[in-house]
Design an enzyme around this catalytic site. Structure first.
Site, PDB file in Angstrom:
ATOM      1  N   THR A  94     -43.882  13.208 -63.074  1.00  0.00           N
ATOM      2  CA  THR A  94     -44.648  12.756 -61.905  1.00  0.00           C
ATOM      3  C   THR A  94     -46.123  12.984 -62.188  1.00  0.00           C
ATOM      4  O   THR A  94     -46.575  14.133 -62.271  1.00  0.00           O
ATOM      5  CB  THR A  94     -44.241  13.540 -60.642  1.00  0.00           C
ATOM      6  OG1 THR A  94     -42.838  13.429 -60.471  1.00  0.00           O
ATOM      7  CG2 THR A  94     -44.952  12.993 -59.420  1.00  0.00           C
ATOM      8  N   LYS A 169     -43.275   7.005 -56.498  1.00  0.00           N
ATOM      9  CA  LYS A 169     -42.866   8.419 -56.591  1.00  0.00           C
ATOM     10  C   LYS A 169     -43.746   9.300 -55.701  1.00  0.00           C
ATOM     11  O   LYS A 169     -43.261  10.197 -55.009  1.00  0.00           O
ATOM     12  CB  LYS A 169     -42.930   8.857 -58.061  1.00  0.00           C
ATOM     13  CG  LYS A 169     -42.765  10.335 -58.293  1.00  0.00           C
ATOM     14  CD  LYS A 169     -41.430  10.869 -57.821  1.00  0.00           C
ATOM     15  CE  LYS A 169     -41.401  12.390 -57.936  1.00  0.00           C
ATOM     16  NZ  LYS A 169     -40.222  12.990 -57.349  1.00  0.00           N
ATOM     17  N   LYS A 237     -48.973  19.772 -56.517  1.00  0.00           N
ATOM     18  CA  LYS A 237     -49.584  18.769 -57.414  1.00  0.00           C
ATOM     19  C   LYS A 237     -49.379  17.351 -56.867  1.00  0.00           C
ATOM     20  O   LYS A 237     -50.313  16.556 -56.800  1.00  0.00           O
ATOM     21  CB  LYS A 237     -48.955  18.891 -58.812  1.00  0.00           C
ATOM     22  CG  LYS A 237     -49.326  17.788 -59.764  1.00  0.00           C
ATOM     23  CD  LYS A 237     -48.293  17.403 -60.800  1.00  0.00           C
ATOM     24  CE  LYS A 237     -46.866  17.557 -60.508  1.00  0.00           C
ATOM     25  NZ  LYS A 237     -45.923  16.684 -61.151  1.00  0.00           N
TER      26      LYS A 237
HETATM   27  P1  NAP Z   1     -40.763  22.469 -65.536  1.00  0.00           P
HETATM   28  O1  NAP Z   1     -39.413  23.075 -65.437  1.00  0.00           O
HETATM   29  O2  NAP Z   1     -41.950  23.225 -65.041  1.00  0.00           O
HETATM   30  O3  NAP Z   1     -40.978  22.036 -67.089  1.00  0.00           O
HETATM   31  C1  NAP Z   1     -42.202  21.507 -67.483  1.00  0.00           C
HETATM   32  C2  NAP Z   1     -42.109  20.986 -68.908  1.00  0.00           C
HETATM   33  O4  NAP Z   1     -43.411  20.505 -69.288  1.00  0.00           O
HETATM   34  C3  NAP Z   1     -41.720  22.042 -69.949  1.00  0.00           C
HETATM   35  O5  NAP Z   1     -40.966  21.428 -70.958  1.00  0.00           O
HETATM   36  C4  NAP Z   1     -43.091  22.466 -70.464  1.00  0.00           C
HETATM   37  O6  NAP Z   1     -43.057  23.040 -71.750  1.00  0.00           O
HETATM   38  C5  NAP Z   1     -43.794  21.133 -70.506  1.00  0.00           C
HETATM   39  N1  NAP Z   1     -45.250  21.272 -70.565  1.00  0.00           N
HETATM   40  C6  NAP Z   1     -46.061  21.767 -69.603  1.00  0.00           C
HETATM   41  N2  NAP Z   1     -47.348  21.723 -70.020  1.00  0.00           N
HETATM   42  C7  NAP Z   1     -47.330  21.182 -71.255  1.00  0.00           C
HETATM   43  C8  NAP Z   1     -48.342  20.868 -72.203  1.00  0.00           C
HETATM   44  N3  NAP Z   1     -49.649  21.104 -71.959  1.00  0.00           N
HETATM   45  N4  NAP Z   1     -47.957  20.319 -73.390  1.00  0.00           N
HETATM   46  C9  NAP Z   1     -46.649  20.067 -73.639  1.00  0.00           C
HETATM   47  N5  NAP Z   1     -45.654  20.339 -72.789  1.00  0.00           N
HETATM   48  C10 NAP Z   1     -45.991  20.890 -71.603  1.00  0.00           C
HETATM   49  O7  NAP Z   1     -40.837  21.078 -64.776  1.00  0.00           O
HETATM   50  P2  NAP Z   1     -39.622  20.161 -64.255  1.00  0.00           P
HETATM   51  O8  NAP Z   1     -39.129  20.716 -62.961  1.00  0.00           O
HETATM   52  O9  NAP Z   1     -38.687  19.894 -65.387  1.00  0.00           O
HETATM   53  O10 NAP Z   1     -40.453  18.843 -63.859  1.00  0.00           O
HETATM   54  C11 NAP Z   1     -40.924  17.943 -64.857  1.00  0.00           C
HETATM   55  C12 NAP Z   1     -41.596  16.779 -64.135  1.00  0.00           C
HETATM   56  O11 NAP Z   1     -40.647  16.136 -63.280  1.00  0.00           O
HETATM   57  C13 NAP Z   1     -42.783  17.183 -63.245  1.00  0.00           C
HETATM   58  O12 NAP Z   1     -43.762  16.183 -63.306  1.00  0.00           O
HETATM   59  C14 NAP Z   1     -42.166  17.250 -61.854  1.00  0.00           C
HETATM   60  O13 NAP Z   1     -43.130  17.020 -60.836  1.00  0.00           O
HETATM   61  C15 NAP Z   1     -41.140  16.138 -61.943  1.00  0.00           C
HETATM   62  N6  NAP Z   1     -39.955  16.280 -61.078  1.00  0.00           N
HETATM   63  C16 NAP Z   1     -39.335  17.480 -60.945  1.00  0.00           C
HETATM   64  C17 NAP Z   1     -38.223  17.582 -60.117  1.00  0.00           C
HETATM   65  C18 NAP Z   1     -37.508  18.891 -59.915  1.00  0.00           C
HETATM   66  O14 NAP Z   1     -36.751  19.009 -58.937  1.00  0.00           O
HETATM   67  N7  NAP Z   1     -37.682  19.884 -60.759  1.00  0.00           N
HETATM   68  C19 NAP Z   1     -37.743  16.467 -59.427  1.00  0.00           C
HETATM   69  C20 NAP Z   1     -38.381  15.235 -59.616  1.00  0.00           C
HETATM   70  C21 NAP Z   1     -39.500  15.155 -60.432  1.00  0.00           C
HETATM   71  P3  NAP Z   1     -42.760  24.636 -71.939  1.00  0.00           P
HETATM   72  O15 NAP Z   1     -41.269  24.768 -71.867  1.00  0.00           O
HETATM   73  O16 NAP Z   1     -43.341  24.960 -73.235  1.00  0.00           O
HETATM   74  O17 NAP Z   1     -43.452  25.333 -70.782  1.00  0.00           O
END
Ligand code: NAP
Length: 282
Positions: A94, A169, A237
């Site tokens: 997102t 989104k 965010k």
């Molecule tokens: P998360 O658990 O916080 O994981 C974030 C991922 O991004 C990790 O793999 C992290 O790597 C990587 N990352 C962060 N900063 C980075 C950088 N500078 N360079 C390279 N990699 C980086 O997030 P998530 O919940 O999976 O969500 C991922 C996306 O989907 C977000 O945009 C979120 O808004 C969206 N989303 C989430 C949900 C939900 O329910 N969780 C639902 C819909 C949409 P590391 O492992 O090294 O930290």
């Protein structure tokens, strides 16, 4: 078909896992490589670099925010530093529509194709392959990736050019933020009148305003324990991004300010439902 997957957080792990279960060959990369272990055990291979993934037919990205996607695409060692051969990059993170359009242009210049394809639905739907996927970009690219999207979600919709997916989104997450905060305020109001959370949750569940979203948070609310499925920092965010797109309706303004304050209060890594704890403290 060779698939690349970048970003193994709460969402990336189960989503890439579903592609493995469906029989695809998946090569993964994560900034913190140790998080790849569960997928390697499922048969994935680990990429030595982001650029290595350009050899894949389709590369998915699922990382935190605008800064993270820019780092993985256009950073000094990013995906686009390699010579591509028409690789299709599909960003499911997102981010702002502006960033989606920027990445699409950077991809085009580097010989890649690009779709923005963010998702609605948290870790549960991600595990079950029941996400809702909103796609922006060329229809022919959407058609190519659709069979894979069907392994990740129950619905994939092509909405228009690049940025259309991320725009939709931000809109659906505005409703998410308002709904979660609304549920939190309702529970606190009820408690102040002597109605306990368990009773109020039963009423909400059986009423017209009950949603799978609130039902899914019941256990967390009752235990006052908020491990992140969708982290509060991501909600803050998304509401910030909506404001940057010019959304300034009364509830959007209020929710954005509230989640931002909760983030500043140190609750960002907890689940979005921890807004209840924040409001309780106020
Ligand atoms: P998360 O658990 O916080 O994981 C974030 C991922 O991004 C990790 O793999 C992290 O790597 C990587 N990352 C962060 N900063 C980075 C950088 N500078 N360079 C390279 N990699 C980086 O997030 P998530 O919940 O999976 O969500 C991922 C996306 O989907 C977000 O945009 C979120 O808004 C969206 N989303 C989430 C949900 C939900 O329910 N969780 C639902 C819909 C949409 P590391 O492992 O090294 O930290």
């Amino acid at each position: 078909m060779k698939i690349g997957w970048i970003g193994l957080g709460n969402m990336g792990i189960p989503m890439a896992g579903n592609l493995l279960v469906a029989g695809y060959e998946v090569k993964v990369w994560n900034r913190t490589p140790s998080k790849a272990e569960p997928l390697l055990a499922q048969g994935a291979t680990l990429a030595g670099s982001l650029a290595e993934l350009a050899e894949c037919d389709i590369v998915f990205t699922m990382v935190s925010d605008d800064e993270a996607v820019k780092a993985v695409y256009t950073g000094p060692d990013g995906l686009l530093t390699s010579g591509a051969r028409g690789t299709l990059a599909v960003d499911m993170s997102t981010v702002s529509p502006q960033t989606s359009r920027y990445l699409a242009e950077q991809c085009r210049q580097a010989g890649f194709r690009f779709l923005d394809a963010p998702v609605s639905g948290s870790v549960g739907p991600a595990k079950e392959g029941k996400l809702v996927i909103m796609v922006g970009g060329d229809e022919s690219d959407y058609t190519q990736v659709k069979p894979l999207l069907d392994k990740l979600g129950k619905l994939a919709l092509h909405l228009g050019p690049n940025g259309a997916g991320t725009s939709a989104k931000l809109a659906i997450n505005l409703l998410l933020g308002i709904t979660v905060q609304g549920a939190a305020e309702t529970l606190l109001f009820a408690r102040s009148m002597g109605i306990e959370a368990e009773q109020m949750l039963t009423i909400i569940r059986e009423s017209a305003v009950g949603t799978p979203l609130i039902r899914g948070k019941e256990a967390s609310i009752l235990a006052d324990n908020y491990p992140a499925a969708f982290a509060l920092k991501h909600m803050a965010k998304d509401l910030r991004l909506a404001r940057e797109e010019g959304v300034s309706t009364p509830l959007a303004e209020s929710a954005a300010a509230c989640y931002r304050a909760a983030l500043e209060d140190g609750l960002g890594d907890l689940d979005v439902m921890a807004i209840l704890r924040f409001l309780d403290r106020q």
